[in-house]
Design an enzyme around this catalytic site. Structure first.
Site, PDB file in Angstrom:
ATOM      1  N   ASP A   4     -13.219  31.664  21.776  1.00 10.74           N
ATOM      2  CA  ASP A   4     -12.602  32.506  22.792  1.00 10.74           C
ATOM      3  C   ASP A   4     -13.341  33.856  22.781  1.00 10.74           C
ATOM      4  O   ASP A   4     -13.964  34.221  21.784  1.00 10.74           O
ATOM      5  CB  ASP A   4     -11.118  32.689  22.440  1.00 10.74           C
ATOM      6  CG  ASP A   4     -10.434  33.697  23.327  1.00 10.74           C
ATOM      7  OD1 ASP A   4     -10.592  33.616  24.552  1.00 10.74           O
ATOM      8  OD2 ASP A   4      -9.727  34.578  22.777  1.00 10.74           O
ATOM      9  N   GLY A  46      -4.603  35.197  27.154  1.00  8.63           N
ATOM     10  CA  GLY A  46      -5.377  33.959  27.154  1.00  8.63           C
ATOM     11  C   GLY A  46      -5.251  33.108  28.400  1.00  8.63           C
ATOM     12  O   GLY A  46      -6.000  32.161  28.582  1.00  8.63           O
ATOM     13  N   ASP A  70     -12.087  37.297  24.380  1.00  6.73           N
ATOM     14  CA  ASP A  70     -11.256  38.495  24.192  1.00  6.73           C
ATOM     15  C   ASP A  70     -10.406  38.378  22.932  1.00  6.73           C
ATOM     16  O   ASP A  70      -9.575  37.484  22.823  1.00  6.73           O
ATOM     17  CB  ASP A  70     -10.335  38.698  25.397  1.00  6.73           C
ATOM     18  CG  ASP A  70     -11.124  38.900  26.685  1.00  6.73           C
ATOM     19  OD1 ASP A  70     -12.155  39.582  26.637  1.00  6.73           O
ATOM     20  OD2 ASP A  70     -10.707  38.362  27.725  1.00  6.73           O
ATOM     21  N   ASP A  90      -7.427  33.680  19.418  1.00  5.26           N
ATOM     22  CA  ASP A  90      -6.432  34.646  18.946  1.00  5.26           C
ATOM     23  C   ASP A  90      -5.122  34.541  19.722  1.00  5.26           C
ATOM     24  O   ASP A  90      -4.142  35.178  19.348  1.00  5.26           O
ATOM     25  CB  ASP A  90      -6.963  36.081  19.052  1.00  5.26           C
ATOM     26  CG  ASP A  90      -7.113  36.531  20.489  1.00  5.26           C
ATOM     27  OD1 ASP A  90      -7.584  35.721  21.321  1.00  5.26           O
ATOM     28  OD2 ASP A  90      -6.760  37.681  20.789  1.00  5.26           O
ATOM     29  N   ARG A 130      -5.605  34.744  35.140  1.00  2.63           N
ATOM     30  CA  ARG A 130      -4.913  35.938  35.627  1.00  2.63           C
ATOM     31  C   ARG A 130      -3.673  35.612  36.469  1.00  2.63           C
ATOM     32  O   ARG A 130      -2.585  36.125  36.212  1.00  2.63           O
ATOM     33  CB  ARG A 130      -5.898  36.765  36.446  1.00  2.63           C
ATOM     34  CG  ARG A 130      -5.604  38.227  36.464  1.00  2.63           C
ATOM     35  CD  ARG A 130      -6.631  38.928  37.343  1.00  2.63           C
ATOM     36  NE  ARG A 130      -7.992  38.703  36.876  1.00  2.63           N
ATOM     37  CZ  ARG A 130      -9.063  38.664  37.686  1.00  2.63           C
ATOM     38  NH1 ARG A 130      -8.927  38.830  38.978  1.00  2.63           N
ATOM     39  NH2 ARG A 130     -10.260  38.474  37.187  1.00  2.63           N
ATOM     40  N   SER A 186     -11.537  34.650  31.221  1.00  2.00           N
ATOM     41  CA  SER A 186     -11.982  35.840  31.947  1.00  2.00           C
ATOM     42  C   SER A 186     -13.076  35.531  32.957  1.00  2.00           C
ATOM     43  O   SER A 186     -14.030  34.811  32.665  1.00  2.00           O
ATOM     44  CB  SER A 186     -12.497  36.876  30.949  1.00  2.00           C
ATOM     45  OG  SER A 186     -13.044  37.973  31.642  1.00  2.00           O
TER      46      SER A 186
HETATM   47 MG   LIG Z   1      -8.149  35.876  23.375  1.00  2.00          MG
END
Ligand SMILES: [Mg+2]
Length: 245
Positions: A16, A62, A18, A198, A65, A140
């Site tokens: 991942d 995660g 971010d 995360d 959007r 993203s």
């Molecule tokens: Mg993340």
């Protein structure tokens, strides 16, 4: 376990972006808060409890959007029309609200700069040195720019981000499809791939996809929740996994 802290069967690592590679989770959370708090004030006045860290973890972290907008507003009993992806940022639609958040995010990235986690960069070097294949798997749409801005683009053989997912019509996390697409593009079975995430939605995706190993990266003190959502191990930094660091 090998010197990377992974089972010997693992041939590929799916990261991942971010919160795992870059410290952008903080910037995302701030952009969401600014967006949602303004909306809550308008719709619910003083009764509108502000968007908080628990909301971020539960509803938006995660996820693509528009899914995040829908999930959070639904939790507060607010329903907006879908609208169109090109809606202006002041439109009272799911896409308009998402675009408002993205504008704020890009502004924060431009002005504040994005940093990478040193432990992750060193771990990526170790993974590459061991000959494992690598992918970046992010919801993203700004993944490529963010990777470039921290000089980490060259670490990844494959990129499945918001742009690629839209092109291929892949549902986002917590569904496993983006991770599965990355494994397929790398020519590796899911059972031979490790997921590094995360977000709770990322843990769910790792479990649903039948991946060989799921590493939860705990940056905010949610170790128990990461295990509940399917982590095989939880670390605070990838440096803890090893890799001759
Ligand atoms: Mg993340």
């Amino acid at each position: 376990m090998n010197q990377l802290g992974l089972p010997d069967t693992i041939q590929a690592c799916l990261f991942d972006l971010d919160g795992v590679v870059t410290k952008t989770a903080v910037v995302h959370a701030a952009a969401w808060k600014e967006t949602f708090d303004a909306l809550l004030r308008d719709y619910q006045g003083a009764q509108g409890r502000p968007f908080d860290a628990a909301d971020y973890d539960e509803y938006v972290d995660g996820r693509p959007r528009a899914d995040g907008v829908r999930a959070f507003l639904d939790s507060r009993g607010i329903r907006l029309p879908e609208g169109e992806p090109g809606d202006p940022p002041d439109a009272r639609t799911v896409h308009g609200v998402g675009n408002r958040k993205n504008d704020l995010l890009l502004e924060k990235i431009r002005t504040g700069g994005v940093e990478a986690y040193e432990g992750t960069l060193r771990y990526l070097e170790a993974v590459r040195a061991e000959g494992l294949r690598t992918a970046i798997v992010s919801s993203s749409a700004n993944c490529r720019d963010v990777l470039r801005s921290v000089g980490a683009e060259h670490f990844f053989d494959v990129r499945i981000d918001g742009v690629v997912a839209a092109e291929r019509n892949l549902p986002g996390k917590p569904r496993p499809d983006t991770f599965l697409a990355a494994a397929r593009d790398l020519g590796v079975e899911a059972s031979h791939a490790a997921v590094f995430e995360d977000a709770l939605a990322g843990m769910d995706a790792g479990r649903a996809g039948g991946f060989g190993y799921v590493v939860g990266v705990d940056r905010v003190g949610q170790t128990d929740a990461l295990y509940e959502h399917g982590a095989d191990t939880v670390v605070r930094d990838l440096a803890e996994l090893g890799g001759k660091q």
